[in-house]
Design a protein around this motif. Structure first.
Motif, short mmCIF file in Angstrom:
data_model
loop_
_atom_site.label_atom_id
_atom_site.label_comp_id
_atom_site.label_asym_id
_atom_site.label_seq_id
_atom_site.Cartn_x
_atom_site.Cartn_y
_atom_site.Cartn_z
N SER A 2 7.23 0.40 -8.19
CA SER A 2 6.74 -0.17 -6.93
C SER A 2 6.54 -1.67 -7.08
O SER A 2 6.88 -2.44 -6.19
N GLU A 31 2.76 1.73 -3.37
CA GLU A 31 1.88 2.17 -4.47
C GLU A 31 1.55 3.66 -4.31
O GLU A 31 1.54 4.41 -5.27
N GLU A 32 1.27 4.06 -3.06
CA GLU A 32 0.96 5.48 -2.81
C GLU A 32 2.18 6.36 -3.10
O GLU A 32 2.06 7.43 -3.69
N LEU A 33 3.37 5.87 -2.68
CA LEU A 33 4.59 6.65 -2.93
C LEU A 33 4.84 6.81 -4.42
O LEU A 33 5.25 7.87 -4.88
N GLN A 34 4.56 5.75 -5.17
CA GLN A 34 4.77 5.83 -6.63
C GLN A 34 3.82 6.87 -7.22
O GLN A 34 4.23 7.69 -8.05
N LYS A 35 2.54 6.81 -6.78
CA LYS A 35 1.54 7.76 -7.29
C LYS A 35 1.95 9.20 -7.02
O LYS A 35 1.78 10.08 -7.85
N SER A 36 2.49 9.43 -5.81
CA SER A 36 2.84 10.80 -5.46
C SER A 36 4.25 11.20 -5.93
O SER A 36 4.73 12.29 -5.62
N LYS A 66 0.84 -1.20 0.00
CA LYS A 66 0.00 0.00 0.00
C LYS A 66 0.88 1.27 0.00
O LYS A 66 0.69 2.17 -0.80
N GLN A 67 1.87 1.25 0.90
CA GLN A 67 2.75 2.43 1.00
C GLN A 67 3.50 2.70 -0.30
O GLN A 67 3.60 3.82 -0.76
N GLU A 107 1.21 11.58 9.39
CA GLU A 107 1.20 11.55 7.92
C GLU A 107 1.71 12.88 7.36
O GLU A 107 2.46 12.91 6.40
#
Ligand code: NAI
Length: 319
Positions: A68, A54-59, A51-52, A300
């Motif tokens: 990721s 995927e979110e890091l890749q998106k941002s 989850k982390q 966060e």
């Protein structure tokens, strides 16, 4: 990417720090084995890491050159220690801060590892002497103390046992550099290592200033975040002084006497309990909102700030 023949990094304990280390090593292209005695903990850790990442890749904040999906595929979960340690080149222990527990885990690791694997501990304040004394592989043992969260804060304090071989220190240093962390070498162990000794000095004086009614808890924090901290993200206290005069010696000549006078007024070591603790605690809770949610939201926000700062520091790094 690492040549698969190089072997794996084994993380012992898949809690807060273990997960973060796993992500950091995977971002450097290393195969990571994440071991925990609690099976559900490993499953939860792998889900959380996915989850982390995927979110890091998106941002756009994912570390390393791999996607990721590629990084996630490098991490596998284990619940059997002996199996996890097969082919290990570097072991990063991340079990709770309890000496008995660490002694037990190091004695188990000592039995299973080969003679070249490095055994490293994430401990915040247990001494290498206490943890590694008597181990067959003591020359390969070291503390690599990260700062929470290691994914965003790169410092790692390397602390040797008196019998740790220099080659262990150098190899660990090189590995940390390779995965994008910023290692520092302590020449010998000292209680609290270096980061916490500096941190405790600051916390103590912040406490005394609140206790003596000089400033409010929130304002003392503003002094750090809007004042000292602005420089400290880029320079340490010694180079700050060096630049604030015509070099460090000139700083001592100009300000040394004043510094000594102020330091002589510092009070005793705080108790860290009672009314002052209550006052500081109260100051940081927002009214009428759920407490666990407040901490989560603020953490966060902290991580997002640290991630932006890490990016800025990378851009401004001197050659
Ligand atoms: P944590 O409590 O989040 O995670 C510990 C993990 O170890 C859990 O998943 C638990 O199931 C597992 N575990 C317990 N006994 C085990 C065993 N015998 N074998 C394998 N796994 C076992 O703890 P956290 O915060 O990740 O701390 C780990 C270490 O990192 C501690 O030594 C701590 O002092 C150090 N550290 C922590 C920092 C922090 O801010 N949390 C910062 C720097 C270092």
């Amino acid at each position: 990417m690492t040549d698969p023949k190089e072997g794996s990094i084994v993380i012992i304990g898949s809690g807060l720090i273990g997960r973060s280390w796993a992500m950091v090593f995977a971002s450097g292209g290393f195969k990571v084995r994440l071991y925990d005695i609690v099976k559900e903990q490993v499953t939860a850790a792998l889900q959380d890491i996915r989850k982390q990442m995927e979110e890091l890749q998106k941002s756009g904040m994912l570390r390393g050159n791999l996607s990721s999906e590629e990084q996630i595929s490098l991490i596998s979960g284990f619940t059997e220690l002996k199996l996890a340690l097969e082919g290990a080149i570097f072991i990063q222990e991340c079990v709770p801060e309890n000496l008995e527990l660490k002694l037990k885990i190091f004695s188990d690791i000592d039995r299973y590892v080969n003679d070249s694997a490095i055994i490293s501990s994430s401990t915040s304040c247990l001494s290498p002497t206490k943890m590694f004394n008597g181990l067959r592989h003591v020359k390969n043992c070291i503390v690599a103390h990260p700062v929470n969260p290691p994914y965003y804060v790169p410092l790692v304090e390397l602390v040797p046992h008196p019998q740790t071989e220099q080659v262990t220190v150098e190899k660990t240093y090189t590995l940390m550099k390779k995965i994008g962390q910023s290692p520092v070498k302590l020449m010998k162990e000292t209680d609290g290592f270096v980061l916490n000794r500096l941190q405790y000095a600051v916390i103590s004086e912040a406490w005394r200033l609140v206790q003596d009614g000089v400033i409010s808890p929130r304002d003392v924090d503003t002094v750090m975040s809007e004042g000292l901290g602005m420089r400290y993200a880029f320079l340490g206290p010694l180079e700050t002084a060096h630049l604030n005069a015509e070099g460090f010696k000139s700083y001592c000549e100009r300000y040394g006497e004043g510094i000594r006078r102020v330091l002589a007024t510092f009070g005793p070591v705080p108790t860290f309990s009672g009314e002052v603790a209550e006052k500081i605690d109260q100051a940081f809770w927002e009214e009428q909102t759920d407490k666990p949610d407040q901490l989560k939201t603020r953490r966060e926000w902290r991580d997002a700030c640290l991630s932006h700062l890490a990016k800025l520091k990378k851009e401004t790094k001197k050659n």
